[in-house]
Design a protein around this motif. Structure first.
Motif, PDB file in Angstrom:
ATOM      1  N   PHE A 151      90.420  55.649 111.084  1.00  0.00           N
ATOM      2  CA  PHE A 151      91.891  56.558 112.180  1.00  0.00           C
ATOM      3  C   PHE A 151      91.102  57.595 113.330  1.00  0.00           C
ATOM      4  O   PHE A 151      93.014  57.303 114.293  1.00  0.00           O
ATOM      5  N   PHE A 152      90.757  57.828 113.527  1.00  0.00           N
ATOM      6  CA  PHE A 152      90.471  58.899 114.786  1.00  0.00           C
ATOM      7  C   PHE A 152      90.353  58.575 115.977  1.00  0.00           C
ATOM      8  O   PHE A 152      91.362  59.412 116.692  1.00  0.00           O
ATOM      9  N   TYR A 153      90.095  57.439 116.378  1.00  0.00           N
ATOM     10  CA  TYR A 153      90.032  56.430 116.851  1.00  0.00           C
ATOM     11  C   TYR A 153      91.884  55.993 117.637  1.00  0.00           C
ATOM     12  O   TYR A 153      92.002  56.421 119.347  1.00  0.00           O
ATOM     13  N   PHE A 154      91.938  55.441 116.990  1.00  0.00           N
ATOM     14  CA  PHE A 154      93.874  56.170 117.307  1.00  0.00           C
ATOM     15  C   PHE A 154      94.261  56.678 117.223  1.00  0.00           C
ATOM     16  O   PHE A 154      95.323  57.113 118.271  1.00  0.00           O
ATOM     17  N   ALA A 155      94.093  57.578 117.290  1.00  0.00           N
ATOM     18  CA  ALA A 155      94.601  59.388 117.436  1.00  0.00           C
ATOM     19  C   ALA A 155      94.128  60.046 117.746  1.00  0.00           C
ATOM     20  O   ALA A 155      95.151  60.599 118.925  1.00  0.00           O
ATOM     21  N   VAL A 156      92.450  58.800 118.516  1.00  0.00           N
ATOM     22  CA  VAL A 156      92.892  60.127 120.324  1.00  0.00           C
ATOM     23  C   VAL A 156      93.665  59.012 121.013  1.00  0.00           C
ATOM     24  O   VAL A 156      94.030  59.727 122.061  1.00  0.00           O
ATOM     25  N   ILE A 157      94.385  58.105 120.683  1.00  0.00           N
ATOM     26  CA  ILE A 157      94.590  57.134 122.180  1.00  0.00           C
ATOM     27  C   ILE A 157      96.010  58.050 121.666  1.00  0.00           C
ATOM     28  O   ILE A 157      96.902  57.602 122.737  1.00  0.00           O
ATOM     29  N   ILE A 158      96.798  57.957 120.271  1.00  0.00           N
ATOM     30  CA  ILE A 158      98.095  58.870 120.338  1.00  0.00           C
ATOM     31  C   ILE A 158      98.245  60.446 120.995  1.00  0.00           C
ATOM     32  O   ILE A 158      99.521  60.139 121.602  1.00  0.00           O
ATOM     33  N   GLY A 159      96.822  60.848 120.768  1.00  0.00           N
ATOM     34  CA  GLY A 159      96.842  62.681 121.212  1.00  0.00           C
ATOM     35  C   GLY A 159      96.975  61.929 122.350  1.00  0.00           C
ATOM     36  O   GLY A 159      97.826  62.738 123.805  1.00  0.00           O
ATOM     37  N   LEU A 160      96.407  60.988 123.981  1.00  0.00           N
ATOM     38  CA  LEU A 160      96.426  60.884 124.941  1.00  0.00           C
ATOM     39  C   LEU A 160      98.125  60.777 125.138  1.00  0.00           C
ATOM     40  O   LEU A 160      98.087  61.023 126.871  1.00  0.00           O
ATOM     41  N   ILE A 161      98.325  59.653 124.720  1.00  0.00           N
ATOM     42  CA  ILE A 161     100.121  59.451 125.174  1.00  0.00           C
ATOM     43  C   ILE A 161     100.497  60.366 124.941  1.00  0.00           C
ATOM     44  O   ILE A 161     101.502  59.950 126.402  1.00  0.00           O
ATOM     45  N   LEU A 162     100.700  61.545 124.400  1.00  0.00           N
ATOM     46  CA  LEU A 162     102.193  62.756 124.610  1.00  0.00           C
ATOM     47  C   LEU A 162     101.303  63.348 124.908  1.00  0.00           C
ATOM     48  O   LEU A 162     102.631  64.491 125.722  1.00  0.00           O
ATOM     49  N   THR A 163     100.230  63.691 125.590  1.00  0.00           N
ATOM     50  CA  THR A 163      99.397  64.451 126.899  1.00  0.00           C
ATOM     51  C   THR A 163     100.356  63.602 128.033  1.00  0.00           C
ATOM     52  O   THR A 163     100.857  64.491 128.637  1.00  0.00           O
ATOM     53  N   TYR A 164     100.228  62.434 128.537  1.00  0.00           N
ATOM     54  CA  TYR A 164     101.119  61.741 129.263  1.00  0.00           C
ATOM     55  C   TYR A 164     102.835  62.400 128.951  1.00  0.00           C
ATOM     56  O   TYR A 164     103.014  61.879 130.396  1.00  0.00           O
ATOM     57  N   ASP A 165     102.988  61.815 128.110  1.00  0.00           N
ATOM     58  CA  ASP A 165     104.200  62.143 127.967  1.00  0.00           C
ATOM     59  C   ASP A 165     104.368  64.253 129.059  1.00  0.00           C
ATOM     60  O   ASP A 165     105.479  63.989 129.188  1.00  0.00           O
ATOM     61  N   ALA A 166     103.636  64.491 128.484  1.00  0.00           N
ATOM     62  CA  ALA A 166     103.901  65.491 128.739  1.00  0.00           C
ATOM     63  C   ALA A 166     103.906  65.934 130.611  1.00  0.00           C
ATOM     64  O   ALA A 166     104.805  66.425 130.645  1.00  0.00           O
ATOM     65  N   VAL A 167     102.877  65.156 130.622  1.00  0.00           N
ATOM     66  CA  VAL A 167     103.020  65.314 131.906  1.00  0.00           C
ATOM     67  C   VAL A 167     103.923  64.485 132.601  1.00  0.00           C
ATOM     68  O   VAL A 167     104.637  65.264 134.005  1.00  0.00           O
TER      69      VAL A 167
END
Length: 266
Positions: A151-167
């Motif tokens: 699940f860690f690998y999926f969580a990294v993807i979701i975290g990067l997507i939320l970072t993209y949304d913040a940008v």
């Protein structure tokens, strides 16, 4: 029976205490607060899944990102794409929340939290638990906790997507860069906390250098391990902070989308 034999026999027996605990402090307060906090998050998450007000450009609610279906508004789609197509018409949260939820549910810290607050196993140190036996995480369903590392690998993807949304929140609704609203700050802080929690995970610490025998031969991995270890030392704090930050960020966007919050710097 000699006195020595009697003393040895007494030492082998457990203390016969009829009360649940001899503690006189408010030992129940910590598990009660934990139960309240986690239940608040669960109830809110269930409501947010079915609430359709998740886009207030340039903001998208974290619980609805990424939005991958044709039914999603164009501004909510990841990179403007809808790879799932039009067959999926359910709320986007139903499709994606299982990934970060699975990561948190199997997290080492959260296991400790909900084992104590929900299952009372045990509710606190030196307090008897109500269960008759203990098998740990060796049988179903708790043996499934071992999939946390995946699940860690999926969580990294979701975290990067939320970072993209913040940008993207630094753009205004017309797509022009330079916008900074309260929502921009909230989404940015949330992304930072989510990444700090994710990369501070015990699994991430193991991945970076957990199997190395000689740090001197792997200086880059050693530096990464040192950084992750610093985050890991605050894993509990980041777990709670990111849990509430994502809930606050999600609610803020939905309130803006509903028109409940409406001011020049929203």
């Amino acid at each position: 029976m000699t006195q020595t034999t009697a003393e040895n026999s007494a030492r082998k027996q457990r203390a016969q205490i009829k009360v649940r605990t001899l503690r006189t402090d408010r030992w129940w307060l910590a598990p009660a607060l934990t139960f309240t906090g986690l239940m608040t998050f669960l109830v809110y998450g269930f409501w947010a899944i079915f609430d359709q007000s998740y886009l207030a450009e340039p903001y998208i609610a974290p619980f609805a990102s990424p939005c991958l279906a044709t039914a999603c508004p164009e501004g909510a789609r990841l990179f403007g794409l809808a790879p799932i197509g039009d067959w999926y018409t359910w709320p986007p949260g139903l499709l994606i929340l299982g990934l970060p939820a699975g990561f948190r549910l199997t997290c080492y810290y959260y296991r400790k939290s909900y084992y104590r607050s929900f299952w009372l196993s045990p509710p606190a140190c030196s307090v008897a638990e109500p269960h008759g036996k203990y098998t740990g995480e060796t049988r179903l369903p708790l043996i499934i906790q071992n999939i946390h590392r995946y699940f860690f690998y999926f969580a990294v993807i979701i975290g990067l997507i939320l970072t993209y949304d913040a940008v993207l929140s630094f753009r205004d609704k017309d797509g022009n860069w330079g916008h900074v609203g309260l929502g921009t700050i909230i989404l940015l802080v949330n992304a930072i906390l989510i990444l700090a929690y994710t990369f501070g995970c015990h699994s991430c610490r193991h991945i970076t250098a957990g199997r190395l025998n000689h740090f001197s031969k792997h200086p880059i991995r050693y530096k990464a391990w040192t950084f992750v270890s610093k985050l890991n030392a605050k894993h509990q704090q980041f777990a709670w902070a990111s849990m509430f930050s994502v809930m606050i960020a999600d609610l803020y966007v939905r309130l803006v989308a509903k028109g409940v919050i409406n001011f020049p710097f929203a």
